[in-house]
Design a protein around this motif. Structure first.
Motif, PDB file in Angstrom:
ATOM      1  N   SER A 166      -4.821   4.190  -4.967  1.00  0.00           N
ATOM      2  CA  SER A 166      -5.121   3.726  -3.618  1.00  0.00           C
ATOM      3  C   SER A 166      -5.073   2.204  -3.631  1.00  0.00           C
ATOM      4  CB  SER A 166      -6.497   4.214  -3.167  1.00  0.00           C
ATOM      5  OG  SER A 166      -7.511   3.735  -4.043  1.00  0.00           O
ATOM      6  N   ALA A 167      -4.781   1.606  -2.471  1.00  0.00           N
ATOM      7  CA  ALA A 167      -4.678   0.154  -2.401  1.00  0.00           C
ATOM      8  C   ALA A 167      -4.859  -0.304  -0.962  1.00  0.00           C
ATOM      9  CB  ALA A 167      -3.330  -0.317  -2.935  1.00  0.00           C
ATOM     10  N   ASP A 168      -5.077  -1.598  -0.813  1.00  0.00           N
ATOM     11  CA  ASP A 168      -5.129  -2.232   0.503  1.00  0.00           C
ATOM     12  C   ASP A 168      -3.804  -2.942   0.746  1.00  0.00           C
ATOM     13  OD1 ASP A 168      -7.790  -1.443   0.710  1.00  0.00           O
ATOM     14  OD2 ASP A 168      -8.530  -3.333  -0.134  1.00  0.00           O
ATOM     15  N   ALA A 169      -3.317  -2.849   1.987  1.00  0.00           N
ATOM     16  CA  ALA A 169      -2.083  -3.544   2.345  1.00  0.00           C
ATOM     17  C   ALA A 169      -2.222  -4.079   3.764  1.00  0.00           C
ATOM     18  CB  ALA A 169      -0.883  -2.612   2.227  1.00  0.00           C
ATOM     19  N   GLN A 170      -1.219  -4.835   4.177  1.00  0.00           N
ATOM     20  CA  GLN A 170      -1.199  -5.347   5.541  1.00  0.00           C
ATOM     21  C   GLN A 170       0.152  -5.074   6.180  1.00  0.00           C
ATOM     22  OE1 GLN A 170      -2.331  -9.480   5.876  1.00  0.00           O
ATOM     23  NE2 GLN A 170      -4.495  -8.925   6.029  1.00  0.00           N
ATOM     24  N   ASP A 174      -6.271  -4.706  -4.512  1.00  0.00           N
ATOM     25  CA  ASP A 174      -7.388  -3.786  -4.724  1.00  0.00           C
ATOM     26  C   ASP A 174      -6.884  -2.395  -5.105  1.00  0.00           C
ATOM     27  OD1 ASP A 174     -10.033  -3.038  -4.929  1.00  0.00           O
ATOM     28  OD2 ASP A 174     -10.226  -2.534  -2.796  1.00  0.00           O
ATOM     29  N   ILE A 175      -6.001  -2.356  -6.103  1.00  0.00           N
ATOM     30  CA  ILE A 175      -5.398  -1.092  -6.531  1.00  0.00           C
ATOM     31  C   ILE A 175      -6.377  -0.335  -7.429  1.00  0.00           C
ATOM     32  CG2 ILE A 175      -3.532  -0.075  -7.892  1.00  0.00           C
ATOM     33  CD1 ILE A 175      -1.705  -2.248  -6.897  1.00  0.00           C
ATOM     34  N   GLN A 205      -2.396  -6.472  10.097  1.00  0.00           N
ATOM     35  CA  GLN A 205      -3.469  -5.479  10.183  1.00  0.00           C
ATOM     36  C   GLN A 205      -3.679  -4.817   8.825  1.00  0.00           C
ATOM     37  OE1 GLN A 205      -5.299  -4.896  13.081  1.00  0.00           O
ATOM     38  NE2 GLN A 205      -4.151  -6.675  13.817  1.00  0.00           N
ATOM     39  N   ASP A 206      -4.942  -4.617   8.448  1.00  0.00           N
ATOM     40  CA  ASP A 206      -5.255  -3.945   7.190  1.00  0.00           C
ATOM     41  C   ASP A 206      -4.950  -2.454   7.282  1.00  0.00           C
ATOM     42  OD1 ASP A 206      -6.168  -6.302   6.043  1.00  0.00           O
ATOM     43  OD2 ASP A 206      -8.226  -5.983   6.737  1.00  0.00           O
ATOM     44  N   VAL A 207      -4.269  -1.939   6.276  1.00  0.00           N
ATOM     45  CA  VAL A 207      -3.923  -0.515   6.219  1.00  0.00           C
ATOM     46  C   VAL A 207      -4.155  -0.033   4.789  1.00  0.00           C
ATOM     47  CG1 VAL A 207      -2.091   1.205   6.469  1.00  0.00           C
ATOM     48  CG2 VAL A 207      -2.179  -0.748   8.037  1.00  0.00           C
ATOM     49  N   ASP A 208      -4.875   1.078   4.641  1.00  0.00           N
ATOM     50  CA  ASP A 208      -5.028   1.702   3.329  1.00  0.00           C
ATOM     51  C   ASP A 208      -3.736   2.426   2.968  1.00  0.00           C
ATOM     52  OD1 ASP A 208      -7.670   0.841   3.170  1.00  0.00           O
ATOM     53  OD2 ASP A 208      -8.439   2.659   4.126  1.00  0.00           O
ATOM     54  N   VAL A 209      -3.270   2.228   1.737  1.00  0.00           N
ATOM     55  CA  VAL A 209      -2.032   2.877   1.314  1.00  0.00           C
ATOM     56  C   VAL A 209      -2.255   3.655   0.029  1.00  0.00           C
ATOM     57  CG1 VAL A 209      -0.539   1.159   2.422  1.00  0.00           C
ATOM     58  CG2 VAL A 209      -1.225   0.846   0.031  1.00  0.00           C
ATOM     59  N   ARG A 210      -1.335   4.555  -0.228  1.00  0.00           N
ATOM     60  CA  ARG A 210      -1.300   5.330  -1.467  1.00  0.00           C
ATOM     61  C   ARG A 210      -0.012   4.973  -2.195  1.00  0.00           C
ATOM     62  NH1 ARG A 210      -4.638   9.418  -4.095  1.00  0.00           N
ATOM     63  NH2 ARG A 210      -5.886   8.947  -2.253  1.00  0.00           N
ATOM     64  N   ILE A 211      -0.118   4.766  -3.514  1.00  0.00           N
ATOM     65  CA  ILE A 211       1.035   4.409  -4.334  1.00  0.00           C
ATOM     66  C   ILE A 211       1.211   5.462  -5.417  1.00  0.00           C
ATOM     67  CG2 ILE A 211       2.078   2.645  -5.820  1.00  0.00           C
ATOM     68  CD1 ILE A 211       0.181   0.605  -4.548  1.00  0.00           C
TER      69      ILE A 211
END
Length: 217
Positions: free
Chosen positions: A157-161, A135-136, A165-171
């Motif tokens: 922005s993206a979704d990661a685990q 979901d980038i 656990q789901d964690v929102d990340v920035r790339i």
């Protein structure tokens, strides 16, 4: 968040189309040199170089009268930082990577497709090579100087685990910049909740890239 092999295809897609010519010219094997980050910048930002990994790619292509094998060796230098993720505790959730892939020139024409890849194309390769990221969404662009060359860096922005656990990340992903022999791409990933601190840190790390990775052996 588990990496399979970031940008494994970089440096061979597109080169394949001229594989027969490359063999005749003695250009069927290519290797970059690992790049890294200035030690002072690593100390200031709290990151640690953790790995220098060669990524070897060997592809066989059928020419008209014979079979050509093209070998490309990229290098990925990885840096990590422990981040407090609350209920998940401290994890090495902030990652900064420097990818080098060899330049391949014939008659003044650069054949390595990474040179012309947009940040959208590069981040798609990152997404393809992580097990738990998706979901980038593009969030914006800026100009950063890497190895003395101004280049576009995009944020996503993206979704990661992490540990299920789901964690929102920035790339952060840069377009490629050139050294004498290689193309260099920088990638930073960190939890969205740390953006105020790690966003500027990634900018510093990109500006602190050097052509030679530290020898930690």
């Amino acid at each position: 968040m588990h990496r399979r092999n970031v940008l494994t295809g970089a440096g061979v897609v597109g080169i394949a189309s001229l594989s027969g010519c490359l063999g005749v010219l003695g250009l069927d094997s290519h290797e970059s040199k690992p790049a890294g980050v200035d030690e002072g910048v690593l100390a200031d930002t709290g990151y640690e170089q953790t790995k220098v990994e060669p990524i070897g790619i060997e592809e066989e292509f059928d020419a008209v009268l014979y079979t050509e094998t093209i070998r490309v060796t990229n290098y990925l230098t990885e840096h990590e930082k422990a981040i407090d993720l609350g209920p998940l505790g401290r994890q090495r959730a902030a990652v900064f990577m420097v990818l080098t892939t060899p330049k391949v020139e014939v008659a003044g024409r650069e054949l390595n497709p990474v040179e012309d890849m947009s940040t959208d194309e590069l981040v798609s390769l990152v997404e393809d090579n992580y097990d738990d990221i998706g979901d980038i969404t593009h969030q914006g662009d800026e100009s950063v100087t890497i190895l003395g060359e101004g280049t576009t860096v995009s944020q996503f922005s993206a979704d990661a685990q992490f540990d299920g656990q789901d964690v929102d990340v920035r790339i952060h992903v840069s377009e490629a910049v050139q050294t004498d022999d290689d193309l260099v791409v920088a990638i930073g990933i960190y939890p969205e909740q740390t953006r105020d601190q790690e966003g500027p840190n990634v900018g510093s790390l990109m500006e602190g890239i050097i052509e030679d990775a530290h020898d930690d052996s």
